[in-house]
Design a protein around this motif. Structure first.
Motif, PDB file in Angstrom:
ATOM      1  N   LYS A   1       3.524  -5.704   1.090  1.00 61.02           N
ATOM      2  CA  LYS A   1       4.096  -5.095   0.194  1.00 61.02           C
ATOM      3  C   LYS A   1       3.137  -4.488  -0.989  1.00 61.02           C
ATOM      4  CE  LYS A   1       7.629  -5.034  -3.704  1.00 61.02           C
ATOM      5  NZ  LYS A   1       8.417  -5.801  -4.481  1.00 61.02           N
ATOM      6  N   LEU A   2       2.909  -3.245  -1.375  1.00 60.07           N
ATOM      7  CA  LEU A   2       1.819  -2.547  -2.032  1.00 60.07           C
ATOM      8  C   LEU A   2       2.250  -2.162  -3.432  1.00 60.07           C
ATOM      9  CD1 LEU A   2       0.421   0.408  -0.059  1.00 60.07           C
ATOM     10  CD2 LEU A   2      -0.699  -1.712  -0.465  1.00 60.07           C
ATOM     11  N   GLY A   3       3.784  -2.082  -3.550  1.00 61.47           N
ATOM     12  CA  GLY A   3       4.194  -2.079  -4.835  1.00 61.47           C
ATOM     13  C   GLY A   3       5.580  -1.777  -4.902  1.00 61.47           C
ATOM     14  N   SER A   4       6.158  -0.899  -5.833  1.00 58.95           N
ATOM     15  CA  SER A   4       7.409  -0.364  -6.254  1.00 58.95           C
ATOM     16  C   SER A   4       7.490   1.009  -6.465  1.00 58.95           C
ATOM     17  CB  SER A   4       8.239  -1.504  -7.048  1.00 58.95           C
ATOM     18  OG  SER A   4       8.296  -2.826  -6.789  1.00 58.95           O
ATOM     19  N   TRP A   5       8.699   1.703  -6.134  1.00 60.98           N
ATOM     20  CA  TRP A   5       8.843   3.143  -6.643  1.00 60.98           C
ATOM     21  C   TRP A   5      10.053   3.176  -7.161  1.00 60.98           C
ATOM     22  CZ3 TRP A   5      12.025   6.856  -4.641  1.00 60.98           C
ATOM     23  CH2 TRP A   5      11.990   7.927  -5.121  1.00 60.98           C
ATOM     24  N   HIS A   6      10.077   3.606  -8.369  1.00 61.14           N
ATOM     25  CA  HIS A   6      11.321   3.888  -9.445  1.00 61.14           C
ATOM     26  C   HIS A   6      11.789   5.297  -9.570  1.00 61.14           C
ATOM     27  CE1 HIS A   6      11.719  -0.519  -9.895  1.00 61.14           C
ATOM     28  NE2 HIS A   6      10.351  -0.459  -9.992  1.00 61.14           N
ATOM     29  N   GLY A   7      11.139   6.239  -8.973  1.00 59.99           N
ATOM     30  CA  GLY A   7      11.566   7.703  -9.068  1.00 59.99           C
ATOM     31  C   GLY A   7      10.494   8.597  -9.695  1.00 59.99           C
ATOM     32  N   ALA A   8       9.518   7.932 -10.342  1.00 59.83           N
ATOM     33  CA  ALA A   8       8.478   8.655 -10.866  1.00 59.83           C
ATOM     34  C   ALA A   8       7.431   8.884  -9.658  1.00 59.83           C
ATOM     35  CB  ALA A   8       7.756   8.115 -12.204  1.00 59.83           C
ATOM     36  N   ALA A   9       6.843  10.037  -9.945  1.00 59.22           N
ATOM     37  CA  ALA A   9       5.453  10.115  -9.247  1.00 59.22           C
ATOM     38  C   ALA A   9       4.465   9.028  -9.091  1.00 59.22           C
ATOM     39  CB  ALA A   9       4.653  11.339  -9.193  1.00 59.22           C
ATOM     40  N   THR A  10       4.089   8.509  -7.988  1.00 60.81           N
ATOM     41  CA  THR A  10       3.252   7.028  -8.033  1.00 60.81           C
ATOM     42  C   THR A  10       1.978   7.346  -7.003  1.00 60.81           C
ATOM     43  OG1 THR A  10       5.264   5.774  -8.529  1.00 60.81           O
ATOM     44  CG2 THR A  10       3.472   4.749  -7.553  1.00 60.81           C
ATOM     45  N   THR A  11       0.886   6.868  -7.511  1.00 59.03           N
ATOM     46  CA  THR A  11      -0.091   7.103  -6.629  1.00 59.03           C
ATOM     47  C   THR A  11      -0.841   5.617  -6.575  1.00 59.03           C
ATOM     48  OG1 THR A  11      -0.860   9.266  -7.142  1.00 59.03           O
ATOM     49  CG2 THR A  11      -2.550   7.867  -6.175  1.00 59.03           C
ATOM     50  N   LEU A  12      -1.043   4.867  -5.570  1.00 57.88           N
ATOM     51  CA  LEU A  12      -1.466   3.558  -5.337  1.00 57.88           C
ATOM     52  C   LEU A  12      -2.831   3.593  -4.190  1.00 57.88           C
ATOM     53  CD1 LEU A  12       1.765   1.707  -4.788  1.00 57.88           C
ATOM     54  CD2 LEU A  12       0.507   1.714  -6.923  1.00 57.88           C
ATOM     55  N   PRO A  13      -3.648   2.641  -4.554  1.00 55.67           N
ATOM     56  CA  PRO A  13      -4.951   2.516  -3.761  1.00 55.67           C
ATOM     57  C   PRO A  13      -4.357   2.091  -2.313  1.00 55.67           C
ATOM     58  CG  PRO A  13      -5.034   0.812  -5.371  1.00 55.67           C
ATOM     59  CD  PRO A  13      -3.847   1.705  -5.946  1.00 55.67           C
ATOM     60  N   LEU A  14      -5.098   2.517  -1.376  1.00 61.73           N
ATOM     61  CA  LEU A  14      -4.691   2.095   0.182  1.00 61.73           C
ATOM     62  C   LEU A  14      -5.868   1.536   0.574  1.00 61.73           C
ATOM     63  CD1 LEU A  14      -2.628   2.595   2.309  1.00 61.73           C
ATOM     64  CD2 LEU A  14      -4.001   4.374   3.044  1.00 61.73           C
ATOM     65  N   PRO A  15      -5.854   0.221   0.824  1.00 54.39           N
ATOM     66  CA  PRO A  15      -7.173  -0.679   1.202  1.00 54.39           C
ATOM     67  C   PRO A  15      -7.330  -0.002   2.610  1.00 54.39           C
ATOM     68  CG  PRO A  15      -5.180  -2.098   0.534  1.00 54.39           C
ATOM     69  CD  PRO A  15      -4.606  -0.689   0.531  1.00 54.39           C
ATOM     70  N   ALA A  16      -8.806  -0.162   2.814  1.00 54.78           N
ATOM     71  CA  ALA A  16      -9.166   0.261   3.989  1.00 54.78           C
ATOM     72  C   ALA A  16      -8.795  -0.545   5.337  1.00 54.78           C
ATOM     73  CB  ALA A  16     -10.990   0.475   4.046  1.00 54.78           C
ATOM     74  N   ALA A  17      -8.515   0.220   6.353  1.00 50.81           N
ATOM     75  CA  ALA A  17      -8.091  -0.540   7.627  1.00 50.81           C
ATOM     76  C   ALA A  17      -9.203  -0.939   8.344  1.00 50.81           C
ATOM     77  CB  ALA A  17      -7.394   0.743   8.494  1.00 50.81           C
ATOM     78  N   THR A  18      -9.176  -2.237   9.047  1.00 49.97           N
ATOM     79  CA  THR A  18     -10.153  -2.777   9.627  1.00 49.97           C
ATOM     80  C   THR A  18      -9.940  -2.988  11.411  1.00 49.97           C
ATOM     81  OG1 THR A  18      -9.360  -5.188   9.191  1.00 49.97           O
ATOM     82  CG2 THR A  18     -11.016  -3.826   7.710  1.00 49.97           C
ATOM     83  N   GLY A  19     -10.590  -3.085  11.935  1.00 53.46           N
ATOM     84  CA  GLY A  19     -10.459  -3.717  13.328  1.00 53.46           C
ATOM     85  C   GLY A  19      -9.763  -2.394  14.179  1.00 53.46           C
ATOM     86  N   GLY A  20     -10.071  -1.124  13.687  1.00 54.96           N
ATOM     87  CA  GLY A  20      -9.649  -0.026  14.645  1.00 54.96           C
ATOM     88  C   GLY A  20      -7.895   0.028  14.280  1.00 54.96           C
ATOM     89  N   LEU A  21      -7.373  -0.502  13.521  1.00 63.81           N
ATOM     90  CA  LEU A  21      -5.701  -0.422  13.233  1.00 63.81           C
ATOM     91  C   LEU A  21      -5.249   0.699  12.800  1.00 63.81           C
ATOM     92  CD1 LEU A  21      -4.714  -4.072  12.016  1.00 63.81           C
ATOM     93  CD2 LEU A  21      -4.730  -3.272  14.157  1.00 63.81           C
ATOM     94  N   SER A  22      -4.344   1.419  13.014  1.00 64.70           N
ATOM     95  CA  SER A  22      -3.682   2.377  12.339  1.00 64.70           C
ATOM     96  C   SER A  22      -3.030   2.229  11.060  1.00 64.70           C
ATOM     97  CB  SER A  22      -2.817   3.262  13.330  1.00 64.70           C
ATOM     98  OG  SER A  22      -3.938   3.781  14.308  1.00 64.70           O
ATOM     99  N   THR A  23      -2.421   3.107  10.399  1.00 68.00           N
ATOM    100  CA  THR A  23      -1.959   2.833   8.954  1.00 68.00           C
ATOM    101  C   THR A  23      -0.731   3.641   8.926  1.00 68.00           C
ATOM    102  OG1 THR A  23      -3.724   2.366   7.839  1.00 68.00           O
ATOM    103  CG2 THR A  23      -1.957   3.172   6.633  1.00 68.00           C
ATOM    104  N   ALA A  24       0.519   3.055   8.546  1.00 70.34           N
ATOM    105  CA  ALA A  24       1.797   3.411   8.212  1.00 70.34           C
ATOM    106  C   ALA A  24       2.263   2.987   6.771  1.00 70.34           C
ATOM    107  CB  ALA A  24       2.942   3.377   9.089  1.00 70.34           C
ATOM    108  N   VAL A  25       2.844   3.772   5.966  1.00 67.54           N
ATOM    109  CA  VAL A  25       3.560   3.299   4.687  1.00 67.54           C
ATOM    110  C   VAL A  25       4.787   3.804   4.730  1.00 67.54           C
ATOM    111  CG1 VAL A  25       3.460   3.578   2.130  1.00 67.54           C
ATOM    112  CG2 VAL A  25       1.328   3.629   3.375  1.00 67.54           C
TER     113      VAL A  25
END
Length: 228
Positions: A188-212
């Motif tokens: 869990k990266l955080g929460s969204w309550h309706g306002a525009a939100t920007t969060l840091p995205l940790p770097a992926a390791t081990g060749g893994l792909s990312t989805a949010v």
């Protein structure tokens, strides 16, 4: 100068076009499966058939509650089991079972019959929430109407493609089971309550792909999803 302006305009239009494709709403298909479940291989195979379908984000979550049958799932994690358990009340089930396919957090099926996952995708449509975009360093969520209590922002790390796993014990003894887009971590990266939100995205390791995923709390509908 006119040529330069034309080139810049063309570049801007191309960037906008690429961005629009990247931000295209997805249909999120989650398969809850286990290497210790003899009923799961057909559902695994059906997920493989849809994993490369445009507009579909297919994910395999391996659960742990069949480990006692003699084979510990090599991809199973407690947090994946917990995710499935959280879904069940809103989907009308008393408890988890395998295989189970959940589309956009809204509808489910066993997923083992031919065409069953494809049918669920057709009925489920795309997510209909805020704009969501990813880059290497951050995730950005646009403003919009949030559900009561807000929404959770989930980071999913997975192996894109098909992985074959030989099983030496349990109900699938002697079989080699294919898995599509296996999830290895859910955070869990955080929460969204309706306002525009920007969060840091940790770097992926081990060749893994990312989805949010942006998802109503308590295993509710998935409002938005993006993958790199």
């Amino acid at each position: 100068m006119t040529g330069l302006k034309t080139s810049l305009l063309a570049g801007a239009m191309l960037a906008a076009s690429v961005g629009a494709v990247a931000a295209q709403p997805l249909t999120v298909v989650e398969l809850f499966t286990s290497q210790g479940c003899s009923s799961c291989p057909p559902a695994n195979a059906n997920l493989i058939k849809v994993k490369d379908q445009p507009g579909v984000l297919a994910l395999s979550f391996n659960v742990t509650y069949w480990d006692y049958l003699g084979w510990k799932d090599t991809f199973g994690r407690k947090e994946f089991t917990d995710r499935q358990v959280t879904y069940e009340p809103s989907l009308g089930h008393d408890g988890p079972f395998t295989p189970q396919v959940v589309v956009n957090g809204r509808a489910d099926a066993v997923g083992a019959a031919p065409g069953e996952i494809q049918s669920l995708i057709a009925k489920g449509g795309h997510t209909r929430g805020p704009e969501l975009s990813l880059d290497k360093a951050k995730v950005s969520i646009g403003a919009g109407k949030a559900p009561g209590g807000g929404a959770d922002i989930w980071l999913v790390r997975y192996t894109r493609g098909v992985v074959e796993v030989p099983v030496a014990r349990g109900e699938n003894t002697g079989r080699t089971l294919p898995h599509a887009n296996v999830v290895h971590a859910l955070t869990k990266l955080g929460s969204w309550h309706g306002a525009a939100t920007t969060l840091p995205l940790p770097a992926a390791t081990g060749g893994l792909s990312t989805a949010v995923l942006v998802q109503a709390q308590g295993g509710g509908p998935i409002l938005a999803a993006a993958a790199n």
